[in-house]
Enzyme design. Structure first.
Site, mmCIF file in Angstrom:
data_model
loop_
_atom_site.group_PDB
_atom_site.id
_atom_site.type_symbol
_atom_site.label_atom_id
_atom_site.label_comp_id
_atom_site.label_asym_id
_atom_site.label_seq_id
_atom_site.Cartn_x
_atom_site.Cartn_y
_atom_site.Cartn_z
ATOM 1 N N ALA A 91 43.434 37.874 41.271
ATOM 2 C CA ALA A 91 43.743 37.535 39.875
ATOM 3 C C ALA A 91 44.601 36.272 39.799
ATOM 4 C CB ALA A 91 44.462 38.696 39.198
ATOM 5 N N GLU A 114 44.627 46.031 35.824
ATOM 6 C CA GLU A 114 45.502 47.097 36.326
ATOM 7 C C GLU A 114 45.502 47.096 37.844
ATOM 8 O OE1 GLU A 114 43.343 49.079 38.040
ATOM 9 O OE2 GLU A 114 41.745 47.941 37.088
ATOM 10 N N GLY A 118 39.229 45.620 40.007
ATOM 11 C CA GLY A 118 40.346 45.705 39.065
ATOM 12 C C GLY A 118 41.023 44.354 38.939
ATOM 13 N N GLU A 119 42.313 44.336 38.632
ATOM 14 C CA GLU A 119 43.107 43.095 38.519
ATOM 15 C C GLU A 119 42.589 42.148 37.437
ATOM 16 O OE1 GLU A 119 44.064 40.939 42.097
ATOM 17 O OE2 GLU A 119 43.896 42.753 43.313
ATOM 18 N N ALA A 120 41.763 42.647 36.509
ATOM 19 C CA ALA A 120 41.239 41.810 35.419
ATOM 20 C C ALA A 120 40.313 40.727 35.936
ATOM 21 C CB ALA A 120 42.383 41.210 34.596
#
Length: 568
Positions: free
Chosen positions: A323, A407, A566-568
């Site tokens: 990210a 997240e 995850g991690e956008a």
């Protein structure tokens, strides 16, 4: 006294409307109160000053300068505290809240006038109480004598009753907890009472395609006027934007999901030229009790140990995580918030630069939801509130016009699967995927283990009691980072900011937010299809909520690249 307090109490309404956001509300009178959204500009500072001056003059003529000044200061205090509570509870003021503030302020002012009228008697009464306390403290009076003195004085009895109620309420709040934070179920009130039917393009598609070249600027002006009309509902603006896109030089619908995104952005921002140049990425981090080692009271639900959450968190701080790299390359502001990481930040971390620890953090992470509730009701409320506050901060400080949420948390695919199962009632076997694994293709045994864990949680918490109940679901099987995501998505929706939803966990949070407020479905742009089975169920649930509330249904995710990070 009634004339003066009537006048001064009503001064709170223009002051609150001028100094706070006026927000939509749900209820039988929302069409009437929607007028305030359009007419707020009429409450100018000149008019507020005139109202304040005239109210002060009335109080001055009745009670003199000193008492009038005290009453005006009391009104300003009432406005300040009422406004702060409205921002905390509702995100702004609304019709009935203004009415309630007026009523409470009037009683409050009448109390002050009563104290003024009996100021000498009150001074004597206070002196008597002080003397009584002094004599009891030095042994001059016994407890029985004090009690007899109190029961023969009505004012002292009243004071004793008040202290008793105050003490009981304090003990109750300490032992049982405060009332749950109300999450406003926002609806689009503007223009619902006066919708205008859009009938700009009535010809069939064949004849329309021949006329595209002649429509040109004239069509743009018409559709632009409709989009900028504050009397139009979101659905009408969205339909107008889709019709305009159909007039462009391309086959109808040929850009697929991009056309939905363009129309949705245009409807949200009320313009044919929407702008998302200030994208902001918020990533919430938390640990899950269900991911702990069995020796520590967990279930080992993940292939990775719980300590990996902190390692990823540190990677984000040192700008080495995925990210971090993508945010830097695309000029996206990145902020990482610790909502429930086990342990405190190390000294090597730099709170405030990229990462920050929330003041509403769930210390030690959530509990093992197979053996009890993951969080308390207060922890859920605080996490939702924290998520709302982060969005407000980014809008205020950076003018954010697009939010990307992410997240980090070992075990949160298990929590998300449990949330989807709890809210939808879908069979657990159809929801669970492999999550974070140590192999490229996943692992059947890890999926079977996750299914067993989620089934155990559903049995423990009685899944049927959580269907359609987002508060209970978050409390029983949710995560701190998921609750914060829910709060952020709710706040973004309330402020008409589009949300780019990435992956399973964020999609699950969006589904929970839609259960709180169906209006959330307006602002959702699904970015990536996850390999987790539960995401499809969560998206379908969101689409059904939008359909049931006559809101344009969000398209399926734009990208399908087997992503699961995850991690956008």
């Amino acid at each position: 006294a009634i004339i003066v307090t009537h006048t001064l109490a009503r001064l709170t309404a223009p002051l609150l409307i001028k100094t706070r956001d006026y927000v939509d509300e749900q209820g039988p009178k929302y069409q009437f109160y929607s007028f305030f959204l359009e007419a707020k500009h009429l409450v100018s500072w000149h008019r507020v000053l005139f109202a304040s001056t005239s109210s002060f003059i009335i109080a001055l003529l009745a009670y003199g300068a000193a008492k009038a000044a005290v009453l005006i200061v009391a009104v300003i205090c009432a406005v300040f505290f009422s406004g702060r509570y409205a921002e905390y509870l509702l995100g702004g003021v609304m019709g009935d809240y203004l009415g309630a503030t007026i009523c409470i302020t009037e009683v409050y002012l009448l109390t002050i006038l009563t104290l003024f009228r009996n100021i000498e008697d009150n001074a004597i009464f206070v002196n008597e109480l002080a003397t009584l306390c002094y004599k009891f403290s030095n042994g001059s009076l016994s407890l029985q004598s004090v009690f007899e003195d109190i029961i023969h004085d009505d004012r002292k009895v009243s004071l004793l009753k008040f202290l008793g109620v105050f003490l009981f309420t304090t003990i109750w709040c300490a032992c049982v907890g405060h009332p749950p934070v109300f999450v406003r179920k926002c609806v689009v009130a503007v223009g619902e009472s006066n919708e205008v039917n859009i009938s700009l393009v009535n010809s069939n598609k064949n004849s329309k395609s021949k006329e595209n070249n002649s429509i040109g600027d004239h069509s743009s002006i018409k559709f632009g006027a409709l989009l900028s009309d504050p009397k139009q509902s979101f659905s009408k603006r969205y339909d107008a934007a889709r019709l305009y896109i159909d007039t462009l030089a391309k086959p109808v619908g040929s850009l697929g999901t991009l056309e939905d995104w363009a129309a949705r952005l245009a409807a949200i921002q009320s313009t044919l030229k929407p702008n998302v140049d200030k994208a902001t990425c918020l990533i919430y981090v938390a640990d899950h009790g269900v991911a702990k080692d069995k020796l520590d009271g967990g279930t080992n639900c993940s292939a990775y140990p719980q300590a990996v959450t902190r390692k990823i968190f540190e990677g984000l701080e040192h700008k080495m995580a995925g990210a971090s790299v993508l945010a830097k390359q695309n000029d996206v502001f990145l902020r990482v918030i610790d909502m429930g990481l086990v342990g405190d930040m190390d000294e090597s971390m730099c709170p405030g630069e990229v990462v920050v620890s929330s003041e509403h953090k769930v210390n030690g992470g959530t509990k093992n939801f197979c053996e009890g509730a993951a969080m308390s009701g207060i922890e859920v409320d605080r996490a939702i509130f924290s998520g709302r506050q982060e969005v407000k901060r980014c809008i205020k400080e950076m003018g954010a016009n697009l939010f990307i949420f992410g997240e980090v948390g070992i075990g949160n695919t298990t929590a998300s699967s449990a949330l989807v199962a709890a809210l939808t009632g879908e069979p657990v076997d159809t929801l669970c995927g492999s999550g974070a694994t140590t192999t490229r293709d996943g692992n059947e045994s890890s999926v079977a283990k996750k299914i067993s864990i989620v089934k155990q949680a559903m049995e423990y918490h009685r899944a049927s009691n959580m269907v359609g109940n987002p508060t209970a679901a978050l409390k029983n099987v949710g995560g701190a980072e998921i609750a914060a995501l829910v709060g952020s998505i709710l706040e973004a929706s309330d402020r008409d900011i589009p949300v780019l939803a990435d992956g399973f966990i964020v999609t699950t949070a969006a589904m929970v937010a839609c259960h709180f407020s169906p209006n959330v479905s307006r602002v959702l742009l699904f970015a990536t299809h996850s390999t987790e089975k539960g995401q499809a169920v969560a998206i379908r649930t969101i689409q059904n909520i939008a359909r049931d509330n006559k809101i344009p249904v969000p398209e399926k995710p734009a990208l399908d690249m087997n992503l699961r990070m995850g991690e956008a």
